[in-house]
Scaffold this motif. Structure first.
Motif, PDB file in Angstrom:
ATOM      1  N   MET A 158     -46.328   0.998-103.144  1.00 16.92           N
ATOM      2  CA  MET A 158     -45.318   0.256-102.393  1.00 16.92           C
ATOM      3  C   MET A 158     -45.810  -0.157-101.008  1.00 16.92           C
ATOM      4  O   MET A 158     -45.216  -1.036-100.382  1.00 16.92           O
ATOM      5  CB  MET A 158     -44.050   1.110-102.233  1.00 16.92           C
ATOM      6  CG  MET A 158     -43.337   1.398-103.538  1.00 16.92           C
ATOM      7  SD  MET A 158     -41.818   2.340-103.269  1.00 16.92           S
ATOM      8  CE  MET A 158     -40.840   1.130-102.390  1.00 16.92           C
ATOM      9  N   CYS A 159     -46.866   0.468-100.548  1.00 20.45           N
ATOM     10  CA  CYS A 159     -47.361   0.197 -99.191  1.00 20.45           C
ATOM     11  C   CYS A 159     -47.642  -1.290 -98.948  1.00 20.45           C
ATOM     12  O   CYS A 159     -47.237  -1.842 -97.915  1.00 20.45           O
ATOM     13  CB  CYS A 159     -48.602   1.034 -98.923  1.00 20.45           C
ATOM     14  SG  CYS A 159     -49.040   1.095 -97.167  1.00 20.45           S
ATOM     15  N   PRO A 160     -48.333  -1.997 -99.871  1.00 17.66           N
ATOM     16  CA  PRO A 160     -48.555  -3.432 -99.649  1.00 17.66           C
ATOM     17  C   PRO A 160     -47.252  -4.215 -99.523  1.00 17.66           C
ATOM     18  O   PRO A 160     -47.156  -5.163 -98.736  1.00 17.66           O
ATOM     19  CB  PRO A 160     -49.342  -3.871-100.892  1.00 17.66           C
ATOM     20  CG  PRO A 160     -49.985  -2.616-101.396  1.00 17.66           C
ATOM     21  CD  PRO A 160     -49.017  -1.528-101.096  1.00 17.66           C
ATOM     22  N   MET A 161     -46.232  -3.817-100.298  1.00 17.68           N
ATOM     23  CA  MET A 161     -44.936  -4.494-100.226  1.00 17.68           C
ATOM     24  C   MET A 161     -44.306  -4.305 -98.849  1.00 17.68           C
ATOM     25  O   MET A 161     -43.768  -5.251 -98.251  1.00 17.68           O
ATOM     26  CB  MET A 161     -43.998  -3.945-101.297  1.00 17.68           C
ATOM     27  CG  MET A 161     -44.556  -3.992-102.708  1.00 17.68           C
ATOM     28  SD  MET A 161     -43.468  -3.155-103.870  1.00 17.68           S
ATOM     29  CE  MET A 161     -44.513  -3.058-105.319  1.00 17.68           C
ATOM     30  N   LEU A 162     -44.369  -3.083 -98.345  1.00 16.31           N
ATOM     31  CA  LEU A 162     -43.777  -2.779 -97.042  1.00 16.31           C
ATOM     32  C   LEU A 162     -44.507  -3.508 -95.921  1.00 16.31           C
ATOM     33  O   LEU A 162     -43.877  -4.051 -95.012  1.00 16.31           O
ATOM     34  CB  LEU A 162     -43.806  -1.262 -96.796  1.00 16.31           C
ATOM     35  CG  LEU A 162     -42.956  -0.420 -97.756  1.00 16.31           C
ATOM     36  CD1 LEU A 162     -43.279   1.056 -97.590  1.00 16.31           C
ATOM     37  CD2 LEU A 162     -41.482  -0.664 -97.499  1.00 16.31           C
ATOM     38  N   ILE A 163     -45.839  -3.526 -95.988  1.00 16.77           N
ATOM     39  CA  ILE A 163     -46.633  -4.198 -94.947  1.00 16.77           C
ATOM     40  C   ILE A 163     -46.332  -5.699 -94.941  1.00 16.77           C
ATOM     41  O   ILE A 163     -46.087  -6.305 -93.892  1.00 16.77           O
ATOM     42  CB  ILE A 163     -48.132  -3.953 -95.161  1.00 16.77           C
ATOM     43  CG1 ILE A 163     -48.465  -2.472 -94.922  1.00 16.77           C
ATOM     44  CG2 ILE A 163     -48.961  -4.833 -94.219  1.00 16.77           C
ATOM     45  CD1 ILE A 163     -49.883  -2.103 -95.289  1.00 16.77           C
ATOM     46  N   MET A 173     -58.883  -5.352 -98.715  1.00 15.76           N
ATOM     47  CA  MET A 173     -58.108  -6.266 -99.547  1.00 15.76           C
ATOM     48  C   MET A 173     -56.986  -5.487-100.245  1.00 15.76           C
ATOM     49  O   MET A 173     -57.212  -4.447-100.853  1.00 15.76           O
ATOM     50  CB  MET A 173     -59.008  -6.898-100.606  1.00 15.76           C
ATOM     51  CG  MET A 173     -58.295  -7.933-101.454  1.00 15.76           C
ATOM     52  SD  MET A 173     -57.989  -9.463-100.541  1.00 15.76           S
ATOM     53  CE  MET A 173     -57.196 -10.429-101.825  1.00 15.76           C
ATOM     54  N   ILE A 174     -55.766  -6.019-100.119  1.00 23.24           N
ATOM     55  CA  ILE A 174     -54.622  -5.349-100.740  1.00 23.24           C
ATOM     56  C   ILE A 174     -54.603  -5.646-102.242  1.00 23.24           C
ATOM     57  O   ILE A 174     -54.639  -6.813-102.661  1.00 23.24           O
ATOM     58  CB  ILE A 174     -53.297  -5.823-100.104  1.00 23.24           C
ATOM     59  CG1 ILE A 174     -53.253  -5.409 -98.629  1.00 23.24           C
ATOM     60  CG2 ILE A 174     -52.103  -5.243-100.839  1.00 23.24           C
ATOM     61  CD1 ILE A 174     -52.038  -5.917 -97.909  1.00 23.24           C
ATOM     62  N   LYS A 175     -54.547  -4.590-103.026  1.00 25.30           N
ATOM     63  CA  LYS A 175     -54.530  -4.745-104.474  1.00 25.30           C
ATOM     64  C   LYS A 175     -53.089  -4.685-104.968  1.00 25.30           C
ATOM     65  O   LYS A 175     -52.371  -3.722-104.723  1.00 25.30           O
ATOM     66  CB  LYS A 175     -55.355  -3.641-105.132  1.00 25.30           C
ATOM     67  CG  LYS A 175     -55.503  -3.823-106.644  1.00 25.30           C
ATOM     68  CD  LYS A 175     -56.388  -2.739-107.225  1.00 25.30           C
ATOM     69  CE  LYS A 175     -56.534  -2.917-108.729  1.00 25.30           C
ATOM     70  NZ  LYS A 175     -57.379  -1.879-109.328  1.00 25.30           N
ATOM     71  N   ILE A 176     -52.648  -5.742-105.665  1.00 25.53           N
ATOM     72  CA  ILE A 176     -51.288  -5.815-106.181  1.00 25.53           C
ATOM     73  C   ILE A 176     -51.339  -5.621-107.688  1.00 25.53           C
ATOM     74  O   ILE A 176     -51.928  -6.439-108.425  1.00 25.53           O
ATOM     75  CB  ILE A 176     -50.636  -7.168-105.825  1.00 25.53           C
ATOM     76  CG1 ILE A 176     -50.603  -7.350-104.305  1.00 25.53           C
ATOM     77  CG2 ILE A 176     -49.235  -7.253-106.397  1.00 25.53           C
ATOM     78  CD1 ILE A 176     -50.125  -8.720-103.881  1.00 25.53           C
ATOM     79  N   ARG A 177     -50.745  -4.569-108.173  1.00 27.55           N
ATOM     80  CA  ARG A 177     -50.803  -4.229-109.591  1.00 27.55           C
ATOM     81  C   ARG A 177     -49.799  -5.060-110.393  1.00 27.55           C
ATOM     82  O   ARG A 177     -50.117  -5.556-111.464  1.00 27.55           O
ATOM     83  CB  ARG A 177     -50.516  -2.737-109.754  1.00 27.55           C
ATOM     84  CG  ARG A 177     -50.471  -2.279-111.203  1.00 27.55           C
ATOM     85  CD  ARG A 177     -50.153  -0.815-111.289  1.00 27.55           C
ATOM     86  NE  ARG A 177     -49.954  -0.386-112.662  1.00 27.55           N
ATOM     87  CZ  ARG A 177     -49.558   0.818-113.024  1.00 27.55           C
ATOM     88  NH1 ARG A 177     -49.325   1.725-112.089  1.00 27.55           N
ATOM     89  NH2 ARG A 177     -49.390   1.128-114.287  1.00 27.55           N
ATOM     90  N   ASP A 178     -48.566  -5.189-109.868  1.00 26.35           N
ATOM     91  CA  ASP A 178     -47.501  -5.886-110.590  1.00 26.35           C
ATOM     92  C   ASP A 178     -46.919  -6.951-109.660  1.00 26.35           C
ATOM     93  O   ASP A 178     -46.152  -6.638-108.745  1.00 26.35           O
ATOM     94  CB  ASP A 178     -46.419  -4.884-111.005  1.00 26.35           C
ATOM     95  CG  ASP A 178     -45.388  -5.510-111.939  1.00 26.35           C
ATOM     96  OD1 ASP A 178     -45.125  -6.712-111.805  1.00 26.35           O
ATOM     97  OD2 ASP A 178     -44.840  -4.781-112.780  1.00 26.35           O
ATOM     98  N   LYS A 179     -47.306  -8.201-109.857  1.00 30.50           N
ATOM     99  CA  LYS A 179     -46.890  -9.271-108.946  1.00 30.50           C
ATOM    100  C   LYS A 179     -45.381  -9.515-109.012  1.00 30.50           C
ATOM    101  O   LYS A 179     -44.757  -9.869-108.009  1.00 30.50           O
ATOM    102  CB  LYS A 179     -47.647 -10.552-109.261  1.00 30.50           C
ATOM    103  CG  LYS A 179     -49.128 -10.482-108.922  1.00 30.50           C
ATOM    104  CD  LYS A 179     -49.815 -11.812-109.160  1.00 30.50           C
ATOM    105  CE  LYS A 179     -51.279 -11.733-108.747  1.00 30.50           C
ATOM    106  NZ  LYS A 179     -51.985 -13.022-108.958  1.00 30.50           N
ATOM    107  N   GLU A 180     -44.787  -9.344-110.184  1.00 31.81           N
ATOM    108  CA  GLU A 180     -43.344  -9.565-110.320  1.00 31.81           C
ATOM    109  C   GLU A 180     -42.554  -8.585-109.451  1.00 31.81           C
ATOM    110  O   GLU A 180     -41.682  -8.983-108.667  1.00 31.81           O
ATOM    111  CB  GLU A 180     -42.921  -9.426-111.782  1.00 31.81           C
ATOM    112  CG  GLU A 180     -41.432  -9.693-111.990  1.00 31.81           C
ATOM    113  CD  GLU A 180     -40.999  -9.468-113.427  1.00 31.81           C
ATOM    114  OE1 GLU A 180     -39.825  -9.709-113.726  1.00 31.81           O
ATOM    115  OE2 GLU A 180     -41.847  -9.037-114.253  1.00 31.81           O
TER     116      GLU A 180
END
Length: 390
Positions: free
Chosen positions: A321-326, A1-8
């Motif tokens: 940044m990895c989740p953003m890139l994926i 599960m991808i963990k997103i720290r800052d959704k904005e």
């Protein structure tokens, strides 16, 4: 599960990355389409000067449709009516001989060793060398044409079709042997075989001009005059003048010059639009990075105060940044797939391996660029002032 720290920041990065990807993909697609168009126009020559001879059967022109430029775009005629063009095809070929410039046309012929009939370049008169990079042997010479020698040039791809004899290699074109005088470097946008056509007997000649007529009439757009030695307009006019002596068909020459292959207005407009959009996206992207650094300033001050080096900080940045890139990679893939299905009318699996590789490489480059920019901004943070703010 991808963990997103800052959704904005996540959504801002995702939007910026996706827009940059889409603009870059469209830019490269535009460049590739333009390149293909130029190659299609230029494969007929590679000469410094090139003239295209166009013509149309006067009788068939009654049913012709014209484009916005007033040029014939299509004609309607019954398939059995092609026979009436045979005599015109014969007279066209006879008129092409014995000029002082290189005149050639593409004719459908069968080459021994090939599985099907294909278009090859038949040369009728000679002025300048054909623009090939000869790897073995030589190019055509004026003596070949003056003496009506049956000669051919083939690419490296066609060497397997050659037959060795005591005096050299030969290739069989429509059951006629041609002496191969040279082998040239293979090019994607040139034909594999060019040959000087001189008939030995009426039967072979008849087969040739019938194929020529079937491929090129009633609307003719396949005879070219090429030269690397100055303006050839006068020679082209002479050739067209002799062709216009053929009753029932009208010819005209059209110079193929740099204006033919220059970037047209639409391409220029699209390039400007893409350029402005890319600039706009980069500005937004820089602002997003600034916001990202500002929100993470406390973390970075703690990292640096504790003695963490840039590699450690870079790894922490990349992990965030990895989740953003994926997600951006997936978003571009989905958008491109939907475009192929609903707009370009292609199957989803039509996405090429090269396209995916391009998206992946662009993702990696953007990731490294982002980390580099963020590290540069971090270095500018004053630790003393930062600790006091904490």
């Amino acid at each position: 599960m991808i963990k997103i720290r800052d959704k904005e920041c996540f959504w801002l990065f995702l939007i910026a990355y996706t827009l940059i990807f889409i603009i870059l993909i469209n830019c490269f697609d535009l460049i590739n389409k333009r390149k293909a168009e130029l190659e299609k126009r230029l494969y007929n020559g590679h000469y410094e000067n090139l003239v295209l001879i166009e013509g149309a059967c006067d009788e068939c022109k009654i049913t012709a449709e014209e484009d916005d430029m007033g040029r014939i775009s299509s004609m309607e005629y019954a398939a059995e009516d092609i026979v009436k063009h045979y005599d015109k095809g014969k007279r066209i070929i006879e008129s092409l001989y014995n000029h002082n410039v290189t005149i050639y046309a593409y004719v459908s012929v069968h080459v021994n060793g090939e599985m099907s009939v294909d278009y090859q370049r038949a040369v009728f008169s000679y002025g300048d060398d054909l623009p090939y990079n000869i790897m073995k042997g030589r190019n055509f010479t004026k003596e070949d044409f003056d003496n009506h020698r049956r000669v051919a040039l083939v690419s490296e791809n066609s060497e397997k079709n050659l037959k060795k004899r005591n005096d050299g290699y030969y290739i069989l074109i429509d059951n006629e042997y041609y002496h191969v005088v040279g082998i040239y470097e293979s090019l994607d946008n040139t034909r594999d075989i060019s040959f000087a056509y001189f008939p030995d007997n009426e039967k072979c000649y008849k087969r040739f001009y019938e194929r020529f007529a079937e491929n090129n009439l009633p609307m003719l757009a396949g005879i070219y005059i090429g030269s690397n030695s100055g303006n050839i307009r006068e020679q082209a006019s002479d050739a067209v003048g002799s062709l216009n002596n053929i009753e029932g068909i009208t010819f005209q020459e059209r110079i193929v010059d740099l204006s033919e292959v220059s970037v047209d207005g639409k391409i220029k407009f699209l390039c400007i639009i893409y350029g402005l959009l890319l600039f706009f996206c980069i500005v937004i992207y820089i602002q997003v990075i600034s916001l990202f650094v500002k929100k993470r300033q406390r973390d970075y001050i703690i990292y640096r105060t504790c003695g963490c080096d840039n590699r450690y900080i870079a790894r922490k940045i990349f992990a965030e940044m990895c989740p953003m890139l994926i997600c951006s990679f997936v978003a571009v893939f989905v958008i491109n797939s939907l475009y192929n299905i609903f707009i370009a009318d292609k199957a989803w699996y039509g996405i090429s391996v090269e396209g995916l590789a391009f998206i992946f490489v662009t993702t990696v480059i953007l990731a490294y660029a982002s980390i580099f920019v963020i590290l540069m901004k971090i270095k500018r943070i004053n630790l003393v002032e930062g600790i006091m703010d904490i």
